[in-house]
Design an enzyme around this catalytic site. Structure first.
Site, short mmCIF file in Angstrom:
data_model
loop_
_atom_site.label_atom_id
_atom_site.label_comp_id
_atom_site.label_asym_id
_atom_site.label_seq_id
_atom_site.Cartn_x
_atom_site.Cartn_y
_atom_site.Cartn_z
N CYS D 46 0.87 -1.26 -0.05
CA CYS D 46 -0.01 -0.15 0.05
C CYS D 46 0.88 1.25 -0.12
O CYS D 46 1.60 1.55 0.69
CB CYS D 46 -0.78 -0.20 1.16
SG CYS D 46 -1.85 1.46 1.41
N ASP D 53 -0.54 -5.79 1.03
CA ASP D 53 -1.81 -6.13 0.34
C ASP D 53 -1.56 -7.23 -0.07
O ASP D 53 -0.83 -7.86 -0.84
CB ASP D 53 -2.20 -4.94 -0.64
CG ASP D 53 -2.55 -3.64 -0.03
OD1 ASP D 53 -3.08 -3.56 1.33
OD2 ASP D 53 -2.65 -2.86 -0.67
#
Ligand SMILES: [Ca+2]
Ligand SMILES: [Ca+2]
Ligand SMILES: [Ca+2]
Ligand SMILES: [Ca+2]
Ligand SMILES: [Ca+2]
Ligand SMILES: [Ca+2]
Ligand SMILES: [Ca+2]
Ligand SMILES: [Ca+2]
Ligand SMILES: [Ca+2]
Ligand SMILES: [Ca+2]
Ligand SMILES: [Ca+2]
Ligand SMILES: [Ca+2]
Ligand SMILES: [Ca+2]
Ligand SMILES: [Ca+2]
Ligand SMILES: [Ca+2]
Ligand SMILES: [Ca+2]
Lengths: 139, 139, 139, 139, 139, 139, 139, 139, 139, 139
Positions: D46, D53
């Site tokens: 991210c 992620d």
């Protein structure tokens, strides 16, 4: 079996049942939207055998001016507990009663009954006011 | 295998089987609605190998004037227990027999058979009276 | 890898494989109906790595005059066991062979392969004779 | 956070990533067919929080002249492992890169990300060359 | 119950809640694509009984110029924790607030509430800017 | 069927198969710990019918000085692809080969085979060096 | 119902059924190991109602000198197809017949029957030769 | 592959990783109770192939004086993201690090890794201070 | 609520209910074996609220001289349909009635009730004649 | 965060919470039996972050003289809605409060919390009066 309500009584009972339904005003009438309600603990009595029937009733509708109040719906469903009524009939009667009370733009009643003699049945009935509205796509 | 019923006998048997089906009057004929029935314990015999076949039969229909009585349907299904008949044939024959008895607006028979030699088969057959009705949307 | 069959051999092998397929007469040719067949234990060899591939083959079709005999289909599928052929190719070749043998009104082959390097693939191929028939609605 | 790649770097990285994709010739270009590929172990970073992620990328396409080689696709996906990129962006970038390489008749990329702060997100993007082809019906 | 917010307060609260929502610029505005967001830990209070309600909110939309920032959406959802609001109302209010902030091409809010008195409810509401766009096919 | 390997050949083949197994040193030999390995794509040939068998092999062990290298285990399992061997026998032979190579403190091999003629079989075999160790509790 | 076999006939039939079972030599008699066999398509007839019963039979055993041949077990199970026998009885009779043929170190028969009148039954019976062996731990 | 950390570096890295773990005081030390923690998004790198590994780490322990702080545990787990370490080793190292920090009465680490080459592995390691405590029965 | 049966009536009702139970002779009394019976459609009435309760009753026992006849058990269970009785009480009363009728070597009654106010309850009660028998291991 | 209750307040609050619990007399005190209660909609607040926590609380106990009244238990659980308390602490406090009120022969509280930062936690705590009773075997 003479202790079971006959069809004549049945009609009377339905009117009594219908009286249990209460409504509240739809606060967003300018928008088509869908309300789905599942009642998993429906039970009635088979008029032929006197044995209890069990099922789940799914109600889906697009409200017009009124929505059904959930606690009153629960009382309405419990009113069938000791009434003798067949699968196809009770599904149509529930639709009729709700349509009479709510006057919805569209409504579907789907009743899934548990197996009897190894055979399970589901009845699906629909109502719409004039032309069927463009149903919402559940993605 | 000479101990198995041949196709000729099969036709005769089907007429006998059909005689087991009973009906009751549709109490809501002015409305299109769907009746789904699942029979999970269907068994017949493979005419080629003499081995038992097992499957689940799903029947869905929109009634016209008549509905099938469930206990008689169970007896009808059990009549195949020791009859030799192939997958594709039995699915079409069940549809034919039910259409003959009920004259429904629309009917589908879907027969899901358990694996044989690691391979499983499902047969789906449909009937409609004139033009296919607008089927109900199960939401 | 020189021990693997090349594409040229592959074409020859396919003709040999196709010879394994047997058919029987469709007893209900006047009606469109669907036959679904699942073969969960398909295995072939990757031409590039020499490693075995595994998958499930789903065949769905609307028969014209002929249906495929299931035991011969099993033999046909087992013929790929030690043949080197890619995912996309084998799915198209199976469709081609079945269409050549059955001349169906419509047929789909869907091959779901197990993961390789954490990535799984599914190939779906369709054939129809002239215009696509109105497919049956699986309810 | 200054240790994270900015959007400018991002664009450069995507061109580098795209260079990892390899193709092979579609052997059945005269037929519309679907290839579905699932990549369950996608991970990136991210750009806002620097936290990893995780998600599953589903790619579905109808090939024109070229198909994507799976091992190169795996390398392409692994190239995002330490790159900072948002959900919506990475889904569109993957579609752009694959369309640039394969020029497919139709392609969809669907990225399902695992929950962050109890909230899960899925992004679905589609591309078609001229008019959308009649998609295959997966039965 | 006098300790519960009335409808008047409710309107005020919604404006306050809406102020929590933040957006970021859609980086791919020239393409229709879908963003699905699931919020499984929604809770509010029933205005009638004072009892807590629990549910999962599914938001799906096709962005125009703006996307909703997920952390701000989480704060927005938590703002309902101690507010008294009915099922049908909160679903419509969430849609209204998000449409006001994002001006999306299309948006659906689907709220699945846990059972009360054995009865579970789901409300589905949709918004589109002018004509409904051709929704993406989730394969 | 004369084209199938007989039991005599089988013994020879097993010695050849065993040669494919490679090991690496257990880096934590002072602690009892469990290694579980699942091989879902095992296939061999039935010596009686010549038909392929399919199954999943689960291996669980507490290592002594050596652990099995996974890529070599994969090659070992693939060596059975075209060998004729019965369920009970192959499960015991796999345990024997692994015990011979690893000399583990405890080992279990559990082979779950897919249905044949509608009947599925699972074989479970255990080995321990002297006294059975106190197995780890999987919580 | 006079057309059903009585208990006396039943005993005779069991002896006939038992004659269908065939065995093969246990090739690993020096090791305790478990063989689990599942027969999902068992059917017999209820002696009281004449209605068919359906169930799944699970057999688990530790062999001594002999193992049961699976094709003969299938024939043995099919022999009950048109025999009238109660749940508790058939489970015990199957165990008795298999113990008589195999003389296993330990054996369990577990019969799970499908619902009748909404009530489902499972019968579990065990046999061991002298003292119960230390059963294998399925991890 | 020379770009991967060797075992020597690995040891150093582990000491660095361990420094990320933080603890808080057990407020109920007079009672044996179990804390289970699942970390579904663990990823590291295979030292042999340089390919990423993915898995779920389950930690269960009975605390003595200290409990592990969850946010620091998350940081500790993320520290493996780009480190090269084998399955068996990382599971033992995580247990060692947590035991060093928490000195628990009992602890188990169970690491379930996703398939590689079609083969999946799970490693389970346990520690207890002196004698194994009577574990809690999860009913 | 004065229309509900009080505890005094309850005792009387139980004796009436118990009279519905019928037994048949255990044909295999020399062997310990387990009979499990599941009754998924149990319903009674809450004495406090007058609302219907729903649940599944699982009965497991090792018979001595007698087994319970299933159709009479169904009638016994249906007798609670309109009786007011609490969860804990009805579970103990069912066990008491069955023990009185069957005098089993061991019996367990487990009643799983559906949620009320979002909270679900399960009651488990056991009886054994003298010393608890060595229960059968369900593998 | 200064708006959150500190530990000191927490203790006071717990005493207040405990006052919400009501009991009823165990009608079958001469028999050991188990009562399992699941509360799926538990929510409290994290004292560190101020964010809401969500979980399911499972309570299992063998009653002595008293059972917990379910509606009062629901009120007790709702009292945590806006209280700041950590996972480990709330699980122990719930056990302490219930033990204080019920003085059960044995009790277990198991709290399963939803993921935070991708990590999920479950806490299991047990109490028994003197020696642990022989727990009932859930079959
Ligand atoms: Ca729409
Ligand atoms: Ca339909
Ligand atoms: Ca419609
Ligand atoms: Ca159609
Ligand atoms: Ca498609
Ligand atoms: Ca089509
Ligand atoms: Ca589309
Ligand atoms: Ca273990
Ligand atoms: Ca232990
Ligand atoms: Ca066992
Ligand atoms: Ca053991
Ligand atoms: Ca435990
Ligand atoms: Ca214990
Ligand atoms: Ca047991
Ligand atoms: Ca035992
Ligand atoms: Ca016990």
């Amino acid at each position: 079996n003479s202790s079971l309500p006959n069809q004549e009584e049945n009609r009377t009972v339905s009117e009594e049942n219908r009286g249990l339904l209460e409504t509240f005003e739809n606060q967003h009438p300018n928008r088509d939207y869908e309300i789905e309600i599942s009642v998993p603990e429906f039970t009635s009595v088979c008029p032929k055998t006197g044995q209890p029937d069990f099922g789940t009733i799914h109600i889906t509708y697009i409200p017009e001016a009124l929505c059904v109040e959930l606690k009153s719906l629960k009382m309405y469903m419990q009113a069938y507990r000791n009434q003798g009524i067949f699968y196809e009939n009770v599904t149509n009667v529930i639709l009729n009663d709700l349509v009479e009370c709510l006057q919805p733009r569209w409504m579907q009643v789907r009743a899934e009954f548990t197996p009897r003699g190894g055979i399970s049945s589901t009845i699906t009935v629909e109502h719409y006011s004039e032309t069927p509205p463009d149903e919402l796509t559940v993605i």
